[in-house]
Write a protein that holds these residues in place. Structure first.
Motif, PDB file in Angstrom:
ATOM      1  N   ASP A 129       0.787  -1.224   0.000  1.00  0.00           N
ATOM      2  CA  ASP A 129       0.000   0.000   0.000  1.00  0.00           C
ATOM      3  C   ASP A 129       0.827   1.286   0.000  1.00  0.00           C
ATOM      4  O   ASP A 129       0.934   1.978  -1.020  1.00  0.00           O
ATOM      5  CB  ASP A 129      -0.958  -0.022   1.206  1.00  0.00           C
ATOM      6  CG  ASP A 129      -2.039   1.023   1.107  1.00  0.00           C
ATOM      7  OD1 ASP A 129      -1.896   1.946   0.283  1.00  0.00           O
ATOM      8  OD2 ASP A 129      -3.037   0.952   1.838  1.00  0.00           O
ATOM      9  N   GLU A 177      -4.761  -4.023   4.820  1.00  0.00           N
ATOM     10  CA  GLU A 177      -4.823  -3.223   3.577  1.00  0.00           C
ATOM     11  C   GLU A 177      -5.075  -4.137   2.366  1.00  0.00           C
ATOM     12  O   GLU A 177      -5.715  -3.733   1.396  1.00  0.00           O
ATOM     13  CB  GLU A 177      -3.526  -2.423   3.367  1.00  0.00           C
ATOM     14  CG  GLU A 177      -3.188  -1.410   4.466  1.00  0.00           C
ATOM     15  CD  GLU A 177      -3.944  -0.079   4.386  1.00  0.00           C
ATOM     16  OE1 GLU A 177      -4.950   0.020   3.655  1.00  0.00           O
ATOM     17  OE2 GLU A 177      -3.517   0.862   5.107  1.00  0.00           O
ATOM     18  N   HIS A 244     -10.860   4.111   6.396  1.00  0.00           N
ATOM     19  CA  HIS A 244      -9.876   5.062   6.920  1.00  0.00           C
ATOM     20  C   HIS A 244     -10.494   6.310   7.542  1.00  0.00           C
ATOM     21  O   HIS A 244      -9.867   6.959   8.366  1.00  0.00           O
ATOM     22  CB  HIS A 244      -8.902   5.490   5.815  1.00  0.00           C
ATOM     23  CG  HIS A 244      -7.883   4.434   5.494  1.00  0.00           C
ATOM     24  ND1 HIS A 244      -8.231   3.187   5.045  1.00  0.00           N
ATOM     25  CD2 HIS A 244      -6.520   4.437   5.583  1.00  0.00           C
ATOM     26  CE1 HIS A 244      -7.129   2.473   4.846  1.00  0.00           C
ATOM     27  NE2 HIS A 244      -6.078   3.204   5.172  1.00  0.00           N
ATOM     28  N   HIS A 261      -1.693   0.964  12.501  1.00  0.00           N
ATOM     29  CA  HIS A 261      -2.547   1.456  11.418  1.00  0.00           C
ATOM     30  C   HIS A 261      -3.532   0.382  10.930  1.00  0.00           C
ATOM     31  O   HIS A 261      -4.737   0.637  10.788  1.00  0.00           O
ATOM     32  CB  HIS A 261      -1.667   1.951  10.261  1.00  0.00           C
ATOM     33  CG  HIS A 261      -2.449   2.508   9.115  1.00  0.00           C
ATOM     34  ND1 HIS A 261      -3.210   3.654   9.227  1.00  0.00           N
ATOM     35  CD2 HIS A 261      -2.625   2.062   7.845  1.00  0.00           C
ATOM     36  CE1 HIS A 261      -3.812   3.889   8.064  1.00  0.00           C
ATOM     37  NE2 HIS A 261      -3.471   2.946   7.214  1.00  0.00           N
ATOM     38  N   ILE A 265      -7.646   0.559  11.003  1.00  0.00           N
ATOM     39  CA  ILE A 265      -8.500   0.546   9.800  1.00  0.00           C
ATOM     40  C   ILE A 265      -9.337  -0.734   9.711  1.00  0.00           C
ATOM     41  O   ILE A 265     -10.361  -0.748   9.037  1.00  0.00           O
ATOM     42  CB  ILE A 265      -7.704   0.798   8.493  1.00  0.00           C
ATOM     43  CG1 ILE A 265      -6.711  -0.320   8.215  1.00  0.00           C
ATOM     44  CG2 ILE A 265      -7.031   2.166   8.494  1.00  0.00           C
ATOM     45  CD1 ILE A 265      -6.603  -0.650   6.759  1.00  0.00           C
TER      46      ILE A 265
HETATM   47 ZN   LIG Z   1      -4.076   2.652   5.202  1.00  0.00          ZN
END
Ligand SMILES: [Zn+2]
Ligand SMILES: NC(=O)c1ccc[n+]([C@@H]2O[C@H](COP(=O)([O-])OP(=O)(O)OC[C@H]3O[C@@H](n4cnc5c(N)ncnc54)[C@H](O)[C@@H]3O)[C@@H](O)[C@H]2O)c1
Length: 355
Positions: A129, A177, A244, A261, A265
């Motif tokens: 990502d 992700e 997000h 992170h 998410i």
């Molecule tokens: Zn992200």
């Protein structure tokens, strides 16, 4: 999957190379073509530093994490480069995860009005990502990634051999992700992941390479169509923001300490999938299928803060929003996303109380 795969993108003027055990050679090749090379290296990475013996290469090691994506982190690195005589012919190579890449990219894009830079992402998350698409930047006390630039690296090297030292928690963060990419764009990829996630999380090489390749191609689809995120339709780069709007608010609320992170998410994706369902976009069957996949692999699915008014204040600071309305990237099916405009903040609060 071939051991070497090159994705050249003329429009973005960048290329992505997927190749194993290639980091030293990659840096050596760059150093032969350039006067001065600055390598910014994450302190947790164990790689052969043979290349550092070359006179024109200077290595700075950084202990990375969200705390480096700050004004201070920006100042420290810029000062260091200037102090060590960086000039317009210098090139910068970032070797690390998404936080290091975001900071180094931002410094490279602004120092002396822009230095050539290369990315060697070393976490699963950064390989699938953050190293793709040219976004970089830092956080402020008001929220995530609020200061930054669009600046494409000249080349990105994805070398999966560095992932062996990554913790399970960080592998899962990257997986979040990957599943996001499947959820917004590719139903058959989602089905394939349902079959192969176990192997992927155990770093099975061929499964991993296929998942990384698929993820990169999905991300590139949006970046090519909408590099600067100006569209407001289902081809918008903003679709990559699924999960997000809420995920960033959670990270910012907890000052990047409670969740990484990918965890934030994951909670964001489930909340936004529930909002999609609440608004009549996503069927309850598909919602259940998504939640059960997340639970099966112990991805985070909830946090109490979602019911608290305080989170709305954070959500409203998202870059996609204007005045008191909130714009979401939502899904209407597994593998299909839409740009959902203008949900009033009180409506979002009410929905969050009811899901
Ligand atoms: Zn992200
Ligand atoms: N620019 C973009 O388009 C974009 C997209 C997605 C995410 N992001 C950003 O990426 C960041 C998250 O990136 P991340 O998950 O890579 O976090 P990170 O950079 O903090 O890395 C996670 C941890 O892994 C360590 N690490 C890195 N490589 C390692 C290796 N090979 N072996 C062992 N440990 C290693 C790091 O030191 C760190 O402790 C967030 O700030 C997020 O906002 C940016």
């Amino acid at each position: 999957m071939k051991t070497k795969l090159v994705i050249n993108n003329k429009k973005l003027k960048t290329s992505i190379l997927i190749k194993k055990n290639y980091i030293s050679k990659f840096i050596e090749v760059i150093s032969k073509k350039n006067e001065r090379v600055f390598c910014i290296l994450d302190s947790k990475i164990k790689i052969d530093l043979e290349f550092s013996k070359q006179k024109n290469i200077k290595i700075f090691t950084i202990q990375s994490g969200e705390n480096i994506k700050t004004f201070n982190g920006y100042k420290n690195l810029s000062d260091k480069l200037i102090k060590n005589n960086a000039n317009r012919k210098s090139v910068v190579i970032a070797i690390g995860g998404g936080t290091l890449g975001d900071l180094v990219g931002f410094v490279a894009s602004t120092l002396l009005r822009g230095l050539e830079f290369y990315l060697i992402p070393t976490t699963l998350l950064s390989q699938v990502d953050s190293s793709i698409g040219g976004k970089n930047g830092i956080n402020t006390i008001y929220g995530k990634n609020l200061i930054g630039t669009f600046y494409q690296p000249k080349k990105v090297l994805i070398d999966i051999s560095v992932l062996n030292t990554l913790s399970k928690k960080e592998i899962k963060s990257g997986y979040a992700e990957i599943i996001k990419h499947a959820l917004i764009k590719d139903y058959s990829f989602f089905c394939w992941l349902e079959e192969n996630t176990n192997k992927l999380l155990n770093l099975d090489k061929s499964i991993l390479e296929k998942a990384i390749y698929k993820s990169i191609m999905i991300k590139l689809f949006y970046v090519k169509n909408d590099e600067k995120e100006s569209l407001i339709n289902s081809k918008s780069r903003a679709m990559l923001n699924f999960g997000h709007t809420i995920g960033h608010a959670i990270e910012s609320h907890y000052k990047y300490k409670k969740f990484n992170h990918g965890e934030a998410i994951s909670i964001g994706m489930i909340a936004e999938a529930k909002i999609s369902n609440y608004l009549g976009l996503l069927s309850s069957n598909e919602l259940r299928r998504i939640i059960s996949h997340f639970k099966k692999y112990r991805l985070k699915v909830n946090d109490n803060i979602l019911k608290n008014k305080i989170i709305i204040k954070k959500i409203i600071k998202d870059k996609k929003n204007f005045q008191n309305t909130i714009n979401f990237s939502l899904i209407d099916k597994i593998g299909s996303s839409i740009f959902y405009k203008k949900l009033d903040k009180s409506k979002v609060y009410n929905i969050l109380q009811n899901i």
